[in-house]
Design an enzyme around this catalytic site. Structure first.
Site, PDB file in Angstrom:
ATOM      1  N   SER A 254      75.144  -0.185  11.984  1.00 54.09           N
ATOM      2  CA  SER A 254      74.217   0.666  12.722  1.00 54.09           C
ATOM      3  C   SER A 254      74.446   0.586  14.236  1.00 54.09           C
ATOM      4  O   SER A 254      75.493   0.984  14.723  1.00 54.09           O
ATOM      5  CB  SER A 254      72.780   0.306  12.332  1.00 54.09           C
ATOM      6  OG  SER A 254      71.868   1.257  12.801  1.00 54.09           O
ATOM      7  N   LYS A 279      77.223   2.032   8.471  1.00 55.30           N
ATOM      8  CA  LYS A 279      75.916   2.685   8.427  1.00 55.30           C
ATOM      9  C   LYS A 279      75.806   3.589   9.653  1.00 55.30           C
ATOM     10  O   LYS A 279      75.460   3.144  10.737  1.00 55.30           O
ATOM     11  CB  LYS A 279      74.772   1.671   8.427  1.00 55.30           C
ATOM     12  CG  LYS A 279      73.404   2.356   8.308  1.00 55.30           C
ATOM     13  CD  LYS A 279      72.250   1.402   8.524  1.00 55.30           C
ATOM     14  CE  LYS A 279      70.936   2.186   8.525  1.00 55.30           C
ATOM     15  NZ  LYS A 279      69.788   1.343   8.937  1.00 55.30           N
TER      16      LYS A 279
END
EC number: 3.4.21.102
Length: 366
Positions: A254, A279
């Protein structure tokens, strides 16, 4: 909703909601319980009300053992030491209690207190300590300086910065750490994002701007209509222009991937390690009336070079492989100072040191 009305418990309601959300086919769009959301908020805000004690459950015995105390916290001031066993909280024995449940018992409003019993490291005695609860600031940053000798015999310094999460304080804490090391004449840096699962996207962008100049593109977002939009810096000024290596692995996700991509694609850093998690989605978070929270994916992102990250990850420039490590271990261990044994033993840090040295000796930009 008609199905949910007869439900007798919150857990049953959460189960129904999770089942509805699962039909979207996105594992990151989810609902989490009030307890889980409280833990998420602590990680994001970087603040909690408690005693400043880190505990963990020993795998073999299940005993709750003190890992560390936050400097200046009530636990630190009370002289609690690493390795002591936590046996009671407010008169309740902790047999079979996991570390998260014990941590919840230690937290509470500022001004209240909690009484704990601790067994000494050698098990010879048990003492009781009353701890006042206070505001505890959790810094996601740890740093140190790695001294080493260059091929021409000079003593050089590499600043090592470990970032464990992207909380609200991540950028300011990192800026302070880098300024401090700049004042100690550090010549290069290693930024360690391994096993950093992400956090606040804005924090990731703010950290990137500490290392970049100008109006560089940090990341592209793609909304559900397929519209691609850049997020650019505005008149950025880097804290340092010293060479930089970023460490990543399969636990870097992320916001870690946003930061790694921004520094790599803008030519600022070399990536060392293993392929990142992959992600590439951004969520909005909505707190619900009962304290639970709904996470909904609203966009995905691409790196500045328009590379897909979601379910793909970022491949580093230099893989931290066993062969690479074996060929460098002897050479680098001779150059690194024995006062930092934990980093000496970290094979990927050794590879990063080698990359920095190679690029500095070749005059390569980083």
């Amino acid at each position: 909703m008609v199905e949910m009305f007869p439900l007798r418990s919150a857990d049953a309601a959460y189960g129904k909601i999770k089942a509805m959300l699962s039909t979207l086919g996105d594992p990151f769009t989810r609902i989490i319980s009030p307890k889980e959301y409280q833990s998420f908020r602590i990680g994001s805000d970087g603040n909690l009300q408690g005693v400043g004690l880190f505990i963990n459950s020993e795998p073999g015995t299940g005993h709750l053992v003190v890992m560390s105390c936050i400097e200046g916290s009530p636990a630190d001031r009370a002289g609690i030491h690493e390795g002591e066993e936590l046996v009671e909280i407010n008169g309740q024995k902790l047999d079979g209690t996991d570390s998260e449940a014990a941590a919840q018992k230690l937290r509470g409003r500022v001004g209240t207190s909690v009484t704990v019993k601790l067994k000494s490291v050698n098990g010879s005695h048990i003492r009781e300590v009353k701890l006042p609860r206070d505001y505890i600031k959790l810094s996601p940053i740890s740093s140190t300086i790695i001294p080493h000798t260059t091929p021409d015999g000079r003593l050089a310094k590499t600043g090592y910065v470990k970032l464990t999460a992207f909380s609200q304080t991540a950028a300011s804490d990192m800026e302070n750490a880098v300024h401090e090391m700049e004042n100690q004449n550090v010549q290069s840096y290693i930024l360690d994002l391994r096993n950093n699962p992400g956090g606040l996207v804005k924090a990731g962008l703010d950290v990137a701007q500490l290392w970049l100049d100008g109006d560089e593109t940090l990341v592209y977002t793609i909304d559900r209509e397929g519209v691609t939009s850049p997020i650019n810096m505005i008149d950025g000024h880097a804290v340092t222009h010293d060479p930089l290596v970023v460490l990543v692995n399969e636990g870097s996700a992320s916001a870690s991937e946003i930061l790694a991509g921004a520094l790599h694609d803008n030519g600022r850093a070399v990536l060392v390690g293993r392929r990142t998690y992959g992600k590439g989605k951004i969520q909005s978070v909505t707190e619900l009336d009962d304290g639970s929270a709904l996470f909904v994916t609203v966009a995905k992102y691409l790196s500045p070079s328009l590379h897909e990250i979601d379910q793909v990850g970022i491949t580093p420039d230099v893989q931290c492989t066993t062969d690479k490590i074996d060929s460098l271990t002897g050479e680098i261990l001779m150059k690194m100072n024995s006062s930092i044994p934990l980093l000496e033993a970290d094979s990927c840090v050794m590879v990063a040191e080698h990359e920095l040295e190679t690029r500095q000796s070749n005059g390569a930009a980083s």
